[in-house]
Write a protein that holds these residues in place. Sequence first.
Motif, short mmCIF file in Angstrom:
data_model
loop_
_atom_site.label_atom_id
_atom_site.label_comp_id
_atom_site.label_asym_id
_atom_site.label_seq_id
_atom_site.Cartn_x
_atom_site.Cartn_y
_atom_site.Cartn_z
N ALA A 6 -60.72 -12.00 -79.78
CA ALA A 6 -61.33 -12.95 -78.84
C ALA A 6 -60.30 -13.87 -78.21
O ALA A 6 -60.65 -14.67 -77.34
CB ALA A 6 -62.37 -13.79 -79.57
N SER A 7 -59.04 -13.76 -78.63
CA SER A 7 -58.03 -14.67 -78.12
C SER A 7 -57.78 -14.46 -76.64
O SER A 7 -57.57 -13.31 -76.20
CB SER A 7 -56.71 -14.48 -78.88
N PRO A 8 -57.81 -15.51 -75.83
CA PRO A 8 -57.49 -15.38 -74.41
C PRO A 8 -56.04 -14.92 -74.23
O PRO A 8 -55.19 -15.17 -75.08
CB PRO A 8 -57.67 -16.80 -73.86
N GLY A 9 -55.78 -14.22 -73.15
CA GLY A 9 -54.41 -13.81 -72.86
C GLY A 9 -54.11 -12.36 -73.21
O GLY A 9 -53.09 -11.83 -72.79
N PHE A 10 -54.99 -11.71 -74.00
CA PHE A 10 -54.78 -10.31 -74.33
C PHE A 10 -55.32 -9.41 -73.23
O PHE A 10 -56.35 -9.72 -72.62
CB PHE A 10 -55.48 -9.94 -75.64
N GLU A 12 -56.94 -5.54 -72.14
CA GLU A 12 -58.04 -4.79 -72.76
C GLU A 12 -57.55 -3.91 -73.91
O GLU A 12 -58.24 -3.76 -74.92
CB GLU A 12 -58.76 -3.95 -71.71
N ASP A 13 -56.38 -3.31 -73.75
CA ASP A 13 -55.85 -2.47 -74.83
C ASP A 13 -55.59 -3.28 -76.09
O ASP A 13 -55.90 -2.84 -77.21
CB ASP A 13 -54.55 -1.78 -74.38
N GLU A 14 -55.04 -4.48 -75.92
CA GLU A 14 -54.77 -5.34 -77.07
C GLU A 14 -56.07 -5.80 -77.73
O GLU A 14 -56.20 -5.81 -78.95
CB GLU A 14 -53.93 -6.55 -76.64
N LYS A 15 -57.05 -6.18 -76.91
CA LYS A 15 -58.34 -6.61 -77.45
C LYS A 15 -59.01 -5.48 -78.22
O LYS A 15 -59.55 -5.69 -79.32
CB LYS A 15 -59.26 -7.08 -76.31
N PHE A 17 -57.57 -2.94 -79.67
CA PHE A 17 -56.81 -2.71 -80.90
C PHE A 17 -57.30 -3.65 -82.01
O PHE A 17 -57.58 -3.22 -83.13
CB PHE A 17 -55.32 -2.94 -80.63
N TYR A 18 -57.42 -4.93 -81.69
CA TYR A 18 -57.87 -5.90 -82.69
C TYR A 18 -59.34 -5.72 -83.04
O TYR A 18 -59.75 -5.93 -84.19
CB TYR A 18 -57.60 -7.32 -82.21
N LYS A 19 -60.16 -5.31 -82.07
CA LYS A 19 -61.57 -5.08 -82.35
C LYS A 19 -61.74 -4.00 -83.41
O LYS A 19 -62.51 -4.16 -84.37
CB LYS A 19 -62.31 -4.66 -81.07
N VAL A 20 -61.03 -2.89 -83.25
CA VAL A 20 -61.13 -1.78 -84.21
C VAL A 20 -60.64 -2.23 -85.58
O VAL A 20 -61.29 -2.01 -86.60
CB VAL A 20 -60.32 -0.56 -83.70
N LEU A 21 -59.48 -2.87 -85.59
CA LEU A 21 -58.88 -3.29 -86.85
C LEU A 21 -59.74 -4.32 -87.57
O LEU A 21 -59.97 -4.23 -88.79
CB LEU A 21 -57.49 -3.88 -86.57
N GLU A 22 -60.25 -5.29 -86.84
CA GLU A 22 -61.03 -6.36 -87.46
C GLU A 22 -62.41 -5.89 -87.90
O GLU A 22 -62.94 -6.37 -88.90
CB GLU A 22 -61.09 -7.56 -86.51
N LYS A 23 -62.97 -4.94 -87.18
CA LYS A 23 -64.24 -4.36 -87.62
C LYS A 23 -64.04 -3.63 -88.95
O LYS A 23 -64.86 -3.76 -89.87
CB LYS A 23 -64.80 -3.41 -86.58
N GLU A 24 -62.96 -2.87 -89.04
CA GLU A 24 -62.66 -2.15 -90.28
C GLU A 24 -62.46 -3.11 -91.44
O GLU A 24 -62.91 -2.86 -92.56
CB GLU A 24 -61.42 -1.27 -90.10
#
Length: 268
Positions: A6-10, A12-15, A17-24
């Motif tokens: 959710a951090s501003p400045g990322f 779409e690819d970076e967002k 990446f973190y979405k998949v990782l944080e969901k896991e």
Amino acid sequence: FRAFFASPGFDEDEKNFYKVLEKECCVISSKAITLGTPDAHLLHVLSNERIFYVTCSVSPSVIELAKKIATSPQPDREFFLCCCRISQEKTIETFVGVVERLSSYLQEKQIRPYLCGARSDKDYASSITSRLLKACPTSVIVDYVTLEQLTDVYRRSILNFHPSFYEAYGLTIVEAGCFGCPSITNDSPDIGALDFLDPSKGEVFTAKLEDLDQTAAKIKSLFDDPKKLDEVGRTVAKKGISYTTVEYCQKLFDHIKEVLDEPHMWKC
């Protein structure tokens, strides 16, 4: 847990990446604990797992300093403070925009803007600081202070302006409060520290920061009401100092103990 997606400045690819990782991370965890409701709600969208939040306390050294100087003479408050990393995701331009609109008023009242934060984006920081000094030449701009220096700035500040539209927590809001300096933040549920300092109880001021004219008018009205600022400052100082690291750690421990006491919750 910090919801980096959710951090501003990322981009779409970076967002993603973190979405998949944080969901896991949420799926394999017996519990996930965030700093506040903003990230807790965001993680609930990703995963319908057991997600909680525990508001953090300021450091013991801050509380110790606040208690130590509580009985010492209060210096004159002269600063309009913004204590935040100088980067685009922190939207420091909202602070500068307010100063630009209140330039004549601030100089007439001898209120000095004070911008304190690391310059993680050099070009952006250069533009921001140039605008700030042009709007109000008496502005103070520093990128590093010691804890003792920072607490002195808090004590000498009339109001702390938190410019971010999203903040996992925003510890400087609570830190400033420990030294009797109230804060104004964006009027939204996306600032974690508002779980601790409640706007509905008058513990923090809010404004629609995207509307700079309205925000500037709100801040001017606060500067014109020193009695109100002092009352709120005293309230948040008492509350900030009373919530210690021991209490914070106990809340974390209670969550951990619940998992340890219930083997059926274990996911490993």
